[in-house]
Design a protein around this motif. Structure first.
Motif, PDB file in Angstrom:
ATOM      1  N   ILE A   1      46.796  48.368  40.040  1.00  0.00           N
ATOM      2  CA  ILE A   1      48.023  48.113  40.801  1.00  0.00           C
ATOM      3  C   ILE A   1      47.820  46.960  41.772  1.00  0.00           C
ATOM      4  CG2 ILE A   1      49.667  49.129  42.428  1.00  0.00           C
ATOM      5  CD1 ILE A   1      48.979  51.861  41.234  1.00  0.00           C
ATOM      6  N   TRP A   2      46.651  46.933  42.409  1.00  0.00           N
ATOM      7  CA  TRP A   2      46.337  45.870  43.359  1.00  0.00           C
ATOM      8  C   TRP A   2      45.351  44.921  42.682  1.00  0.00           C
ATOM      9  CZ3 TRP A   2      46.467  51.107  44.575  1.00  0.00           C
ATOM     10  CH2 TRP A   2      47.616  51.494  45.276  1.00  0.00           C
ATOM     11  N   ARG A   3      45.865  43.795  42.239  1.00  0.00           N
ATOM     12  CA  ARG A   3      45.137  42.914  41.330  1.00  0.00           C
ATOM     13  C   ARG A   3      44.112  42.045  42.059  1.00  0.00           C
ATOM     14  NH1 ARG A   3      48.114  42.083  36.583  1.00  0.00           N
ATOM     15  NH2 ARG A   3      46.379  40.734  35.974  1.00  0.00           N
ATOM     16  N   SER A   4      42.927  41.990  41.474  1.00  0.00           N
ATOM     17  CA  SER A   4      41.867  41.160  42.046  1.00  0.00           C
ATOM     18  C   SER A   4      42.184  39.675  41.901  1.00  0.00           C
ATOM     19  CB  SER A   4      40.534  41.472  41.359  1.00  0.00           C
ATOM     20  OG  SER A   4      40.630  41.242  39.957  1.00  0.00           O
ATOM     21  N   ASP A   5      42.939  39.298  40.848  1.00  0.00           N
ATOM     22  CA  ASP A   5      43.236  37.878  40.654  1.00  0.00           C
ATOM     23  C   ASP A   5      44.305  37.370  41.621  1.00  0.00           C
ATOM     24  OD1 ASP A   5      45.442  39.129  39.612  1.00  0.00           O
ATOM     25  OD2 ASP A   5      45.223  38.333  37.579  1.00  0.00           O
ATOM     26  N   ASN A   6      44.832  38.272  42.455  1.00  0.00           N
ATOM     27  CA  ASN A   6      45.776  37.853  43.487  1.00  0.00           C
ATOM     28  C   ASN A   6      45.061  37.455  44.779  1.00  0.00           C
ATOM     29  OD1 ASN A   6      48.475  37.490  44.555  1.00  0.00           O
ATOM     30  ND2 ASN A   6      48.134  39.358  45.755  1.00  0.00           N
ATOM     31  N   ALA A   7      43.739  37.680  44.813  1.00  0.00           N
ATOM     32  CA  ALA A   7      42.969  37.398  46.029  1.00  0.00           C
ATOM     33  C   ALA A   7      42.017  36.229  45.810  1.00  0.00           C
ATOM     34  CB  ALA A   7      42.182  38.635  46.447  1.00  0.00           C
ATOM     35  N   ASN A   8      42.071  35.276  46.704  1.00  0.00           N
ATOM     36  CA  ASN A   8      41.083  34.200  46.732  1.00  0.00           C
ATOM     37  C   ASN A   8      40.022  34.574  47.765  1.00  0.00           C
ATOM     38  OD1 ASN A   8      42.512  32.532  44.886  1.00  0.00           O
ATOM     39  ND2 ASN A   8      43.862  31.854  46.543  1.00  0.00           N
ATOM     40  N   VAL A   9      38.764  34.625  47.331  1.00  0.00           N
ATOM     41  CA  VAL A   9      37.670  35.023  48.215  1.00  0.00           C
ATOM     42  C   VAL A   9      36.631  33.908  48.217  1.00  0.00           C
ATOM     43  CG1 VAL A   9      35.941  36.789  48.728  1.00  0.00           C
ATOM     44  CG2 VAL A   9      38.092  37.442  47.614  1.00  0.00           C
ATOM     45  N   TRP A  10      36.236  33.474  49.398  1.00  0.00           N
ATOM     46  CA  TRP A  10      35.247  32.408  49.489  1.00  0.00           C
ATOM     47  C   TRP A  10      34.378  32.596  50.730  1.00  0.00           C
ATOM     48  CZ3 TRP A  10      40.198  31.978  51.154  1.00  0.00           C
ATOM     49  CH2 TRP A  10      40.439  31.386  52.396  1.00  0.00           C
ATOM     50  N   ALA A  11      33.264  31.879  50.755  1.00  0.00           N
ATOM     51  CA  ALA A  11      32.325  31.958  51.876  1.00  0.00           C
ATOM     52  C   ALA A  11      32.131  30.581  52.480  1.00  0.00           C
ATOM     53  CB  ALA A  11      30.988  32.528  51.411  1.00  0.00           C
ATOM     54  N   GLU A  12      31.907  30.564  53.781  1.00  0.00           N
ATOM     55  CA  GLU A  12      31.609  29.323  54.488  1.00  0.00           C
ATOM     56  C   GLU A  12      30.355  29.510  55.327  1.00  0.00           C
ATOM     57  OE1 GLU A  12      34.872  27.934  56.805  1.00  0.00           O
ATOM     58  OE2 GLU A  12      36.220  27.679  55.074  1.00  0.00           O
ATOM     59  N   ILE A  13      29.563  28.459  55.402  1.00  0.00           N
ATOM     60  CA  ILE A  13      28.384  28.450  56.265  1.00  0.00           C
ATOM     61  C   ILE A  13      28.626  27.414  57.351  1.00  0.00           C
ATOM     62  CG2 ILE A  13      25.910  27.996  56.409  1.00  0.00           C
ATOM     63  CD1 ILE A  13      25.645  28.976  53.553  1.00  0.00           C
ATOM     64  N   ASN A  14      28.546  27.868  58.599  1.00  0.00           N
ATOM     65  CA  ASN A  14      28.859  26.998  59.728  1.00  0.00           C
ATOM     66  C   ASN A  14      27.717  26.949  60.736  1.00  0.00           C
ATOM     67  OD1 ASN A  14      31.622  28.235  58.761  1.00  0.00           O
ATOM     68  ND2 ASN A  14      32.123  26.306  59.764  1.00  0.00           N
TER      69      ASN A  14
END
Length: 314
Positions: free
Chosen positions: A233-246
């Motif tokens: 029901i809650w689709r993973s392809d609807n979420a953009n997930v990323w990481a940043e190093i600062n």
């Protein structure tokens, strides 16, 4: 042996005080936290006055009963608050509930405070509901506020959730009028956002931040705790997930995390060329494609090095 009028009066005062303390504890304390302690303090003060001057008895008793009767004409008014994750289910015990704070909108006085308790509700019933009222099932989490008011009162309802995930807490507020003795229809507050949890570990050279790779894993869920999946029901392809190093305000690297299985996203980055220090921070972000849901999780990369050393040497 006959008791003096003073002793008789003092005993009467004690009996009245005990009765009022019992009443306040059982009836009033729910609306006024600490009311019982207030009665106890007043009783102790009256006792001291009476010991000093018995003529103060009548005055003290009058003041005591007057203070008690100040709120006697206030009416208990109930208000039920439901908190839902937008596009999902109720926020309850599974993720620590939602904190609900009800304030007098003009004075800022806190009239009631608590946490929603219960389950996430019935998925099918929520999906097929034609109105918010129809989403309610017997196990849906809610908070019941009992307020003591004398007149129509402007209130604000402030909601924060989910309480078990401090880095993922989202907030929302609304306002309305409350009328003495009138139990309104339930209030529904919707919160948009994601719960984001992160894990990472160093590989290759585990003892040198400048000669290692970073394995990153993120768990992303709706605020009610519902999982994201490829075909659910809650689709993973609807979420953009990323990481940043600062490093402070400077971004050293940014890279996407790919979906692996239920609610889990992962990726690997070589950090040997990034000049990582003890102040270098990893942050994981999640954002729905429509921008309605967002979330973040952050930690110092140096913590991974400390954890690796702890696992090896202890």
């Amino acid at each position: 042996m006959m008791m003096s009028p003073y002793v008789t009066q003092f005993n009467l005062l004690c009996q009245v005080s005990l009765c009022i303390q019992y009443y306040s504890h059982s009836k009033v304390d729910a609306a006024y936290p600490g009311a019982t302690q207030t009665w106890q303090i007043i009783t102790r003060e009256i006792s001291m006055y009476c010991k000093l001057n018995r003529h103060l008895f009548v005055i003290s008793l009058f003041v005591f009963l007057s203070a008690f009767s100040l709120d006697s004409d206030a009416t208990e008014t109930r208000l039920v608050v439901y908190v839902m994750a937008q596009d999902a289910k109720f926020i309850g015990d599974f993720t620590g509930g939602a904190q609900v704070v009800i304030k007098h909108r003009e004075t800022g006085e806190i009239l009631s405070r608590g946490i929603t308790s219960g389950g996430t509700g019935n998925t099918e019933q929520i999906i097929n509901a034609e109105s918010m009222q129809q989403t309610i099932s017997s196990d849906a989490a809610f908070y019941l506020a009992r307020l003591s008011i004398k007149q129509p009162t402007p209130i604000s309802i402030e909601v924060s959730a989910p309480m078990n995930f401090p880095q993922s807490i989202h907030q929302q507020s609304l306002s309305r009028w409350l009328f003495p003795g009138v139990e309104d229809t339930p209030v529904f507050v919707k919160l948009a956002g994601y719960i984001v949890e992160g894990q990472f570990e160093l590989t290759k050279n585990k003892f040198n931040l400048n000669d290692a790779q970073l394995n990153i894993s993120a768990r992303v869920r709706m605020l009610c705790g519902c999982a994201l999946s490829r075909d659910g029901i809650w689709r993973s392809d609807n979420a953009n997930v990323w990481a940043e190093i600062n490093q402070g305000p400077d971004k050293l690297a940014s890279f996407d995390l790919g979906y692996r299985d239920e609610s889990r996203f992962s990726g690997v980055i070589d950090i040997r060329s990034l000049k990582v220090t003890d102040k270098t921070r990893l942050t994981i972000y999640a954002r729905s494609k429509d921008g309605q849901h967002t979330g973040r999780w952050s930690a110092l990369i140096s913590e991974a090095l400390k954890n690796n050393r702890k696992e090896i040497y202890e």
